[in-house]
Design an enzyme around this catalytic site. Structure first.
Site, PDB file in Angstrom:
ATOM      1  N   GLU A   1      -5.876  -3.024  12.418  1.00 36.84           N
ATOM      2  CA  GLU A   1      -5.498  -3.842  11.254  1.00 36.84           C
ATOM      3  C   GLU A   1      -6.438  -5.031  11.104  1.00 36.84           C
ATOM      4  O   GLU A   1      -6.827  -5.391   9.999  1.00 36.84           O
ATOM      5  CB  GLU A   1      -4.044  -4.306  11.342  1.00 36.84           C
TER       6      GLU A   1
ATOM      7  N   GLU B   1       0.851  -1.181   0.000  1.00 36.16           N
ATOM      8  CA  GLU B   1       0.000   0.000   0.000  1.00 36.16           C
ATOM      9  C   GLU B   1       0.893   1.239   0.000  1.00 36.16           C
ATOM     10  O   GLU B   1       1.868   1.266   0.743  1.00 36.16           O
ATOM     11  CB  GLU B   1      -0.916   0.035   1.228  1.00 36.16           C
TER      12      GLU B   1
ATOM     13  N   GLU C   1      -2.554  -3.939   6.864  1.00 30.94           N
ATOM     14  CA  GLU C   1      -3.630  -4.927   6.953  1.00 30.94           C
ATOM     15  C   GLU C   1      -3.644  -5.965   5.841  1.00 30.94           C
ATOM     16  O   GLU C   1      -4.723  -6.491   5.518  1.00 30.94           O
ATOM     17  CB  GLU C   1      -4.970  -4.182   6.955  1.00 30.94           C
ATOM     18  N   ASN C   2      -2.527  -6.309   5.225  1.00 33.36           N
ATOM     19  CA  ASN C   2      -2.518  -7.310   4.147  1.00 33.36           C
ATOM     20  C   ASN C   2      -3.381  -8.520   4.513  1.00 33.36           C
ATOM     21  O   ASN C   2      -3.356  -9.001   5.630  1.00 33.36           O
ATOM     22  CB  ASN C   2      -1.088  -7.818   3.921  1.00 33.36           C
TER      23      ASN C   2
HETATM   24 ZN    ZN Z   1      -5.872   1.672   8.507  1.00 35.30          ZN
END
Ligand code: ZN
Length: 851
Positions: free
Chosen positions: A295, A126, A261-262
């Site tokens: 997350e 990201e 947060e993958n």
């Molecule tokens: Zn976030």
């Protein structure tokens, strides 16, 4: 193929230009052959034309990737490659794209894409990092099912989704949930695992793991508890169940942000997951718990429902910050959390919203998206959700969010989609509310009152100053929570939410037997600056709303400091008396009482002076704060020991709200006591401390008292092998020092052998502390400006993202006197003149200079 030449005029991307990608992806197969200097990535992607998209040439993003070979349906092709990606002729129907590239994770210091940290491989994709891994349509509205094979001589090989198979030197992962490339992750390293387990509400077993470097396994238990609590909370409160067989968290030492947060493989800055009582403060524990929740909550608000484009970032971030705030409020104390949030909002978001970097919660243009992971998108974005919930009510909010999940699961959505769900489920027109997403700037709300024949009337008006690119602002819908208190201190009207929708509007309360005192903006029901001439001492004594009671004291403190700075006044004795009553009230939560003692920050005072037409003098603010604390200490000399005693924790250390509240009150007492005993109590606390909270607050007070020897050296020897504690050692020497001395410390610290400036945590420990030390940073000599600039220029070649974020230290420069402005301008010009300046920093500094 890497194009090293600088971009002369960075391109600006506009929301209004959005067009869909011309193809859809059925599935993606990736194979990684890991090697530090030459990793090979093989991709096989099934593309099919997107019937909903306009005709376009086939373009895949790719930066700093070396194309080895490419083929379409098995036939070798020769795409045109430039610094941003590749173009290629493709068949008109579906086709199989195969491609092999080479990348060098070991040379990647930007910490974006595939990079190495302390010997392990990890990724950060990201917002636009996947294009540094391979050629791909790197945009969030292109979602695909990924299968990833990782080959490398590492014991632990991880990627997203469920584990499909593994053997010596390889592992294969399959993520059944379609996702955009920014949620891709890969980790490989010599890691140890702290395992856990969770049974979901429908009875599915999920394996949980926290992977860390050997030696850190003792610091995982708290994170695991927080993860389990988060999973349970999201089921109970939002009805959201986890959707894979496994959930992995990995701690990495080199990371630009807090965590990521993958899907199924969250990657954390080690400072945001590793915790132990000996090495972490209460504040660290609270933050870790919140970030783990944040997350995890992204799995639904971010991953299952993602963003159509990066302009919609607040769709996932505002909502997820709001959700993690609810979680913390439920687990700990709701009033304390609200006050902490507002302190942060005023310290970080208000200056942004009132300065050259102001942008709407949903921006309409950017050059570098990494520059928009801001307090406005995150924290104001969460405030906007909170206002929406206040306006529609708790039940309607719950219903609307359910509809959001039903309607948009699997989508890449927009703010329009989000608001439409609320309109459809409540019947409310949110056209005016939407201005919170499109207009930048903090609204100023003014309150005036009249009292006549038993009718009390509040007249509210709103005004939002211009911000860059937005001269005229339309009125917002502002939920203003109000309660009325009778002269005897009893509440005569419980909290009601007034909806301010016009530039000016009156609200009448009839049938009152005596003129009430109005408690306005209870719970800080909207992110605005309120002006209201009201009896604050009365509110401090009687308000039933804990936020406003705190706010009464805070604003008395602001006025007191303002009078001290501007008119040389003495500290306000009446306020201090009122405050003392609150402090002595043992029925009140110690954490709350400690917050009552936390005075306005120097930056807050600078802003207030500026609003009052006074050019802030940072040294004068420092002196006034110092005098005020000294006056408190002397005034309360007799009861400090009493309160210190009451805040003592005898039970074994726990980082819970109860104990940490007591310790924070104790820390406030220690700070005052130090002004009377020259550091003796701090010395004793330092010797006796068996946890980092007590050890660190003692050390800070020793530094403040000029008694840091030998404690500072002792602390270093004790913790020199713990990089997270060492960050505290670096930071504290700056933050706890007097202004000039703080700058001297920075000079010394950057020459310390442990000053690993390419590690973002270490860099921020020193320079973040300098930038936050208002009187040091704005020292009249300009030394701090120059020192920070030297290092920003140096860091930009390695890590543009972290450099750009630190440039915001200069965002308030127009508040200060001509001399300081000139000094800052010199430094900003120096940055702009740097050869090969990154797009990140160039955008930030140009925006700051444009003010
Ligand atoms: Zn976030």
């Amino acid at each position: 193929m890497k194009d090293a030449s600088p971009q002369i005029t960075p391109e600006t991307i506009y929301l209004k230009d959005y067009t869909a990608f011309g193809w859809q992806i059925e599935d993606v197969h990736l194979t990684f052959h890991l090697s530090p200097g030459a990793t090979r990535v093989v991709s096989k992607i099934h593309f099919a034309p997107n019937p909903d998209a306009p005709a376009q040439e086939f373009f895949l993003h790719g930066e700093e990737v070396n194309l080895i070979r490419a083929s379409i349906n098995g036939e070798v092709v020769s795409p045109q490659v430039d610094a941003h990606g590749l173009r290629c002729d493709v068949p008109s129907g579906p086709f199989l794209w195969e491609c092999e590239v080479e990348i060098a994770p070991e040379a990647n210091t930007a910490l974006e894409g595939l990079y190495m940290s302390s010997g392990m491989y990890c990724t950060q994709c990201e917002a636009e990092g996947f294009r540094k891994i391979t050629f791909y349509p790197d945009r969030p509205d292109v979602m695909a099912v990924f299968t990833t094979r990782v080959e490398g001589e590492m014991p632990v090989l991880l990627s997203n989704g469920n584990l499909k198979g593994q053997g010596d030197g390889w592992a294969e992962w399959h993520d059944p949930w379609p996702k955009p490339a920014y949620l891709f992750a890969l980790v490989a390293g010599d890691l140890v695992n702290h395992p856990g387990a969770f049974k979901t509400m429908s009875g599915k077993d999920v394996a949980l793991n926290i992977y860390v470097r050997p030696g850190d396994e003792g610091k995982c238990a708290f994170g695991m508890e927080a993860l389990i609590a988060s999973m349970k909370w999201d089921e109970e409160v939002y009805g959201r169940e986890y959707d894979l067989d496994i959930f992995n968290i990995v701690a990495v030492d080199d990371f630009n942000m807090g965590a990521m947060e993958n899907k199924g493989l969250n990657v954390f800055n080690s400072s945001c997951v590793l915790a132990s009582p000996e090495t972490s403060t209460d504040g660290n524990f609270e933050r870790i718990e919140a970030i783990i929740a944040h997350e995890y909550f992204h799995n639904w608000t971010g991953n299952r429902i993602t963003c159509r484009d990066w302009f919609q970032l607040c769709l996932k971030e505002g909502l997820t910050v709001f959700r993690d705030g609810q979680f913390t409020s439920d687990l700990r104390s709701a009033p304390v959390k609200r006050i902490e949030d507002v302190i942060q909002l005023r310290a970080r978001q208000f200056p942004e919203d009132q300065g050259p970097l102001a942008h709407p919660v949903r921006p309409e243009s950017f050059q570098e998206i990494n520059n928009f992971y801001t307090a406005t998108v995150y924290e104001k974005g969460a405030e906007v959700i909170g206002m929406l919930k206040t306006l529609v009510g708790d039940d309607a909010y719950a219903k609307a969010v359910d509809l959001y999940f039903d309607r948009h699961d699997g989508d890449a959505a927009t703010i329009e989609d989000w608001l439409k769900v609320f309109e459809d489920s409540t019947g409310r027109d949110l056209a005016q509310f939407k201005r919170w997403y499109s207009q930048a700037g903090t609204p100023f709300v003014d309150v005036s009152e009249t009292w006549e024949d038993g009718t009390f009337t509040l007249t509210l008006s709103q005004k939002t100053p211009p911000s860059p690119g937005q001269d005229v602002k339309e009125p917002y819908v502002i939920p203003v929570a109000v309660g009325l208190i009778g002269p005897n201190g009893d509440e005569v009207l419980e909290t009601q939410v007034l909806e301010l929708t016009e530039a000016e509007q009156s609200f009448a309360f009839e049938g009152l037997s005596a003129r009430p005192v109005a408690s306005v903006l209870r719970g800080f029901s909207a992110p605005v600056v309120l002006t209201h001439d009201v009896d604050r001492a009365f509110l401090l004594a009687h308000d039933s709303d804990p936020f406003n009671r705190w706010e009464a004291s805070r604003s008395l403190a602001r006025d007191c400091l303002l009078a001290m700075i501007r008119d040389g006044a003495a500290p306000d004795a009446a306020w201090l008396d009122g405050l003392e009553k609150v402090l002595r009230d043992s029925t009140l939560d110690p954490a709350y009482r400690a917050l009552m003692l936390s005075g306005p920050t120097a930056a807050e005072m600078a802003q207030l002076l500026h609003e009052n037409g006074v050019t802030p003098d940072p040294q004068a603010i420092w002196d006034a704060q110092d005098q005020l604390s000294q006056a408190m200490a002397e005034r309360w000399q007799a009861f400090l020991p009493e309160l210190t005693q009451a805040s003592n924790v005898t039970a074994p250390y726990k980082p819970n709200a109860d104990q940490s509240g007591k310790r924070s009150l104790g820390a406030a007492m220690l700070g005052l006591t130090r002004r009377l005993d020259g550091g003796a109590a701090a010395q004793a606390q330092y010797q006796a401390a068996d946890n980092m909270t007590l050890q660190l607050s003692a050390l800070a007070n020793l530094v403040r008292a000029g008694q840091e020897d030998p404690a500072l050296g002792h602390f270093y020897d004790q913790w020199k092998n713990d990089r997270l504690v060492l960050d505290k050692w670096f930071g504290l020497q700056v933050s706890a020092s007097a202004p000039e001395q703080a700058i001297d410390r920075v000079d010394t610290l950057v020459a310390h052998p442990d000053f690993d400036w390419q590690n973002p945590n270490r860099f921020r420990a020193v320079f973040g502390a300098l930038a936050m030390h208002h009187a040091a940073f704005h020292h009249v000599s300009g030394r701090a400006y120059a020192l920070l600039t030297d290092w920003l220029i140096k860091l930009d070649d390695k890590n543009p993202q972290t450099t750009a974020r630190m440039c915001s230290a200069f965002q308030t420069w127009k508040r200060y006197d001509a001399g300081r402005q000139a000094l800052i301008k010199t430094q900003l010009d120096r940055i702009m003149a740097k050869p090969n300046l990154s797009r990140d920093v160039s955008e930030m500094v140009s925006r700051i200079l444009a003010s």
